[in-house]
Design an enzyme around this catalytic site. Structure first.
Site, mmCIF file in Angstrom:
data_model
loop_
_atom_site.group_PDB
_atom_site.id
_atom_site.type_symbol
_atom_site.label_atom_id
_atom_site.label_comp_id
_atom_site.label_asym_id
_atom_site.label_seq_id
_atom_site.Cartn_x
_atom_site.Cartn_y
_atom_site.Cartn_z
ATOM 1 N N LYS A 44 0.837 -1.216 0.000
ATOM 2 C CA LYS A 44 0.000 0.000 0.000
ATOM 3 C C LYS A 44 0.868 1.261 0.000
ATOM 4 C CE LYS A 44 -2.831 -1.295 3.714
ATOM 5 N NZ LYS A 44 -3.789 -0.890 4.734
ATOM 6 N N LYS A 46 2.761 2.059 2.492
ATOM 7 C CA LYS A 46 2.732 2.564 3.867
ATOM 8 C C LYS A 46 3.818 1.883 4.679
ATOM 9 C CE LYS A 46 -1.324 3.535 6.489
ATOM 10 N NZ LYS A 46 -2.685 3.200 6.947
HETATM 11 N N1 C2G Z 1 -9.805 6.034 12.588
HETATM 12 C C1 C2G Z 1 -10.789 6.827 13.171
HETATM 13 N N2 C2G Z 1 -10.479 8.106 13.554
HETATM 14 C C2 C2G Z 1 -9.236 8.597 13.375
HETATM 15 C C3 C2G Z 1 -8.236 7.819 12.798
HETATM 16 C C4 C2G Z 1 -8.546 6.517 12.402
HETATM 17 O O1 C2G Z 1 -11.945 6.399 13.363
HETATM 18 N N3 C2G Z 1 -9.000 9.866 13.765
HETATM 19 C C5 C2G Z 1 -10.149 4.664 12.151
HETATM 20 C C6 C2G Z 1 -10.004 4.463 10.638
HETATM 21 O O2 C2G Z 1 -11.119 4.978 9.949
HETATM 22 C C7 C2G Z 1 -9.914 2.951 10.559
HETATM 23 C C8 C2G Z 1 -9.195 2.587 11.891
HETATM 24 O O3 C2G Z 1 -9.275 3.736 12.732
HETATM 25 O O4 C2G Z 1 -11.219 2.373 10.553
HETATM 26 C C9 C2G Z 1 -7.741 2.210 11.669
HETATM 27 O O5 C2G Z 1 -7.108 3.268 10.984
HETATM 28 P P1 C2G Z 1 -5.735 3.016 10.206
HETATM 29 O O6 C2G Z 1 -4.779 2.350 11.073
HETATM 30 O O7 C2G Z 1 -5.373 4.299 9.538
HETATM 31 O O8 C2G Z 1 -6.171 1.917 9.138
HETATM 32 P P2 C2G Z 1 -6.197 2.004 7.597
HETATM 33 O O9 C2G Z 1 -4.879 2.349 7.047
HETATM 34 O O10 C2G Z 1 -7.372 2.852 7.206
HETATM 35 O O11 C2G Z 1 -6.414 0.458 7.205
HETATM 36 O O12 C2G Z 1 -8.319 -3.055 4.616
HETATM 37 C C10 C2G Z 1 -8.314 -1.740 5.065
HETATM 38 C C11 C2G Z 1 -7.139 -1.247 5.798
HETATM 39 O O13 C2G Z 1 -6.387 -2.152 6.493
HETATM 40 C C12 C2G Z 1 -7.532 -0.057 6.643
#
Ligand code: C2G
Length: 143
Positions: A44, A46
């Site tokens: 990704k 990341k």
């Molecule tokens: N999140 C949230 N509020 C924030 C930051 C994050 O509600 N201020 C939520 C995101 O929307 C997500 C979860 O926390 O549902 C995890 O966020 P990330 O670690 O950034 O995950 P992401 O990269 O979005 O991975 O298959 C999908 C991916 O693995 C999602």
């Protein structure tokens, strides 16, 4: 028993993460978190600060989380829903309308919860870098 599933990287664990895990757990009885592996993150573009193993241990220490499984690719979700008998897949609102989750509606309920405003892993990284730059200037020896 109602079983909930969510996905994410959960790097530099913060209040936004805790809030989504709390709200996800409140929707049922058992919360499974599929945690992006370091290899999947690389695809990704990341790179997490903490390794998969460290992020997993931190999630396992949270009272809302019942099980942490690896997220290895985009395609595993239908199998996860079947394997763990999932009733609801929950994600933050940044994923609403995404083709990565919408098709799961055929297999379980899919719910998007409002993202917590004002905090994110990228924001933390940026703020710390800015702080480091300011501190660096302050630490220049005065002549
Ligand atoms: N999140 C949230 N509020 C924030 C930051 C994050 O509600 N201020 C939520 C995101 O929307 C997500 C979860 O926390 O549902 C995890 O966020 P990330 O670690 O950034 O995950 P992401 O990269 O979005 O991975 O298959 C999908 C991916 O693995 C999602």
């Amino acid at each position: 028993m109602k079983r909930i599933l969510t996905y994410g990287t959960f790097d530099l664990l913060h209040y936004g993460h805790i809030r989504i895990l709390k709200r996800a757990k409140e929707m049922g009885d058992y919360l499974v978190v599929a945690l992006s592996t370091d290899e999947f993150n690389a695809t990704k573009g990341k790179k997490a600060y903490h390794s998969y193993e460290t992020r997993k241990k931190m999630l396992e220490a949270i009272r809302y989380v019942d099980l942490v499984i690896p997220e290895n690719n985009w395609e595993q979700k239908i199998q996860d829903i079947k394997d763990y008998k999932i009733d609801v897949c929950v994600m933050g609102s940044d994923w609403a309308g995404s083709d990565k989750f919408d098709y799961l509606k055929e297999y379980c309920d899919v719910v998007f919860l409002e993202r917590t405003p004002g905090i994110s892993t990228s924001q933390i990284k940026n703020d710390l870098q800015l702080q480091e730059a300011v501190d660096g200037v302050d630490q220049v020896p005065r002549t």
